[in-house]
Design a protein around this motif. Structure first.
Motif, short mmCIF file in Angstrom:
data_model
loop_
_atom_site.label_atom_id
_atom_site.label_comp_id
_atom_site.label_asym_id
_atom_site.label_seq_id
_atom_site.Cartn_x
_atom_site.Cartn_y
_atom_site.Cartn_z
N LYS A 3 -4.60 29.22 -57.23
CA LYS A 3 -5.75 30.10 -57.03
C LYS A 3 -5.36 31.56 -57.13
CE LYS A 3 -8.86 27.13 -54.57
NZ LYS A 3 -10.15 27.24 -54.00
N GLU A 4 -4.20 31.88 -56.59
CA GLU A 4 -3.71 33.26 -56.65
C GLU A 4 -3.44 33.67 -58.10
OE1 GLU A 4 0.03 35.73 -54.93
OE2 GLU A 4 -0.89 34.28 -53.55
N LEU A 5 -2.84 32.78 -58.88
CA LEU A 5 -2.59 33.06 -60.31
C LEU A 5 -3.90 33.21 -61.07
CD1 LEU A 5 0.47 30.76 -61.12
CD2 LEU A 5 0.41 33.26 -61.06
N GLN A 6 -4.87 32.37 -60.76
CA GLN A 6 -6.17 32.47 -61.42
C GLN A 6 -6.84 33.80 -61.09
OE1 GLN A 6 -8.02 28.87 -59.99
NE2 GLN A 6 -7.54 27.74 -61.88
N LYS A 7 -6.75 34.20 -59.83
CA LYS A 7 -7.32 35.48 -59.41
C LYS A 7 -6.64 36.64 -60.14
CE LYS A 7 -8.08 38.45 -55.44
NZ LYS A 7 -7.74 38.74 -54.06
N MET A 8 -5.31 36.59 -60.21
CA MET A 8 -4.56 37.65 -60.90
C MET A 8 -4.90 37.66 -62.39
SD MET A 8 -0.87 37.36 -58.98
CE MET A 8 -0.06 38.49 -60.08
N ASN A 9 -5.06 36.49 -62.98
CA ASN A 9 -5.42 36.39 -64.39
C ASN A 9 -6.80 36.99 -64.64
OD1 ASN A 9 -5.19 35.65 -67.10
ND2 ASN A 9 -6.14 33.66 -66.74
N LYS A 10 -7.75 36.68 -63.74
CA LYS A 10 -9.09 37.24 -63.85
C LYS A 10 -9.06 38.77 -63.73
CE LYS A 10 -13.68 37.08 -61.84
NZ LYS A 10 -14.48 36.66 -60.70
N LEU A 12 -6.55 40.73 -64.36
CA LEU A 12 -5.89 41.26 -65.56
C LEU A 12 -6.86 41.32 -66.73
CD1 LEU A 12 -3.31 42.24 -66.92
CD2 LEU A 12 -2.74 39.85 -67.40
N LYS A 13 -7.66 40.27 -66.90
CA LYS A 13 -8.66 40.26 -67.98
C LYS A 13 -9.68 41.38 -67.79
CE LYS A 13 -8.44 35.39 -69.29
NZ LYS A 13 -9.16 34.10 -69.31
N GLU A 14 -10.15 41.54 -66.55
CA GLU A 14 -11.13 42.61 -66.27
C GLU A 14 -10.53 43.98 -66.54
OE1 GLU A 14 -12.34 41.88 -62.24
OE2 GLU A 14 -13.58 40.14 -62.81
N THR A 15 -9.29 44.19 -66.14
CA THR A 15 -8.62 45.47 -66.38
C THR A 15 -8.44 45.71 -67.87
OG1 THR A 15 -7.45 45.26 -64.27
CG2 THR A 15 -6.54 46.81 -65.86
N THR A 16 -8.10 44.66 -68.61
CA THR A 16 -7.93 44.77 -70.06
C THR A 16 -9.25 45.17 -70.72
OG1 THR A 16 -6.16 43.14 -70.02
CG2 THR A 16 -7.21 43.56 -72.14
N VAL A 17 -10.34 44.54 -70.30
CA VAL A 17 -11.67 44.87 -70.85
C VAL A 17 -11.99 46.33 -70.55
CG1 VAL A 17 -14.14 44.44 -70.57
CG2 VAL A 17 -12.56 42.52 -70.82
N GLN A 18 -11.72 46.79 -69.34
CA GLN A 18 -11.98 48.18 -68.99
C GLN A 18 -11.13 49.14 -69.82
OE1 GLN A 18 -11.29 48.33 -64.77
NE2 GLN A 18 -13.28 47.42 -64.25
N LEU A 19 -9.88 48.77 -70.05
CA LEU A 19 -9.00 49.61 -70.85
C LEU A 19 -9.48 49.71 -72.29
CD1 LEU A 19 -6.39 51.26 -71.06
CD2 LEU A 19 -5.17 49.13 -71.52
N VAL A 20 -9.86 48.57 -72.87
CA VAL A 20 -10.37 48.56 -74.24
C VAL A 20 -11.64 49.41 -74.33
CG1 VAL A 20 -11.43 47.08 -76.00
CG2 VAL A 20 -9.32 46.37 -74.90
#
Length: 192
Positions: A3-10, A12-20
Motif C-alpha cells: 500500500k505504501e508503494l502504491q501510494k508513493m507511485n500515485k 509520483l505520477k501526480e507530481t510527474t503530471v504537474q511537472l509536465v
C-alpha cells in the motif's frame, strides 16, 4: 508495504503530471512572447505608414502615386500577420488518429521558425538553415511532424544556451539520401 508503494507511485505520477503541465505552460509563455513580437513588427510598420499618410494629408502633401506604394506596403504587413496567425492556428490544432498526407519536409522543418525566430534572436542564437530544394515528398502527419521539430528546436535552443559558448548557433539541414537513381522508392530524406 504494498500500500505504501502504491501510494508513493500515485504521488509520483501526480507530481510527474504537474511537472509536465508546468513545462507546457512555460513553453506556451515563451511561444506567446515570441508570437507577440512577430506580430508587433508588422503592426509597427502599418502604424508608421499610416501616420505618414495622415501627416501628408494634413499638410496637403498628398501624392497619389505614393498612395499605391504605401497601401501595398500595408497589405504586405497585414499578410505577414495573417500568415503568423494562420500558422498558429494550424500548429495548435490537435490531430486525431492517423492524418497521413503527402508532406514537403522543408515546409515542415521551416514551419517552427515562423514562431520561434524571434525567441532565438532574443537569446542571441544564430540559425543556419540549409534546406535542399526539390526533395522527394514523404507520407506523414505534417502537424505532428512540425510539433516534433518545434520540440527539437526548443531543446536545441536550451542546449545551446547552456553550452557556455559566446557564438551560439543552431544548424538545420535537409538532404536526399540513398540511391539517387530514377527509382523513387530508393530515395529517402534526412533532417539533421
Amino acid at each position: 508495504l504494498v500500500k505504501e508503494l502504491q501510494k508513493m507511485n500515485k504521488e509520483l505520477k501526480e507530481t510527474t503530471v504537474q511537472l509536465v503541465q508546468s513545462e507546457k505552460m512555460s513553453a506556451l509563455g515563451e511561444l506567446t512572447a515570441g508570437v507577440a513580437h512577430e506580430l508587433n513588427q508588422p503592426l509597427n510598420g502599418i502604424k508608421i505608414i499610416s501616420q505618414s499618410l495622415l501627416r501628408d494629408l494634413e499638410k496637403n502633401r498628398f501624392e497619389e502615386e505614393n498612395l499605391g506604394n504605401d497601401l501595398t506596403d500595408i497589405v504586405s504587413q497585414v499578410n505577414k500577420m495573417a500568415e503568423i496567425v494562420n500558422h498558429m492556428r494550424i500548429y495548435s490544432r490537435s490531430t486525431v488518429g492517423d492524418q497521413k498526407e503527402i508532406v514537403d519536409v522543408n515546409k515542415v522543418v521551416g514551419g517552427p521558425f515562423k514562431l520561434l525566430d524571434q525567441q532565438l534572436k532574443n537569446h542571441h542564437i544564430e540559425v543556419i538553415k540549409e534546406l535542399t530544394p526539390d526533395l522527394p515528398k514523404v507520407v506523414g502527419d505534417s502537424i505532428r511532424l512540425e510539433q516534433v521539430f518545434m520540440n527539437l528546436i526548443t531543446n536545441a535552443r536550451n542546449a545551446v544556451e547552456s553550452c557556455g559558448r559566446e557564438n551560439k548557433r543552431i544548424e538545420v539541414r535537409t538532404y536526399r539520401t540513398g540511391n539517387h537513381g530514377s527509382a523513387a522508392n530508393n530515395q529517402s530524406v534526412a533532417v539533421e
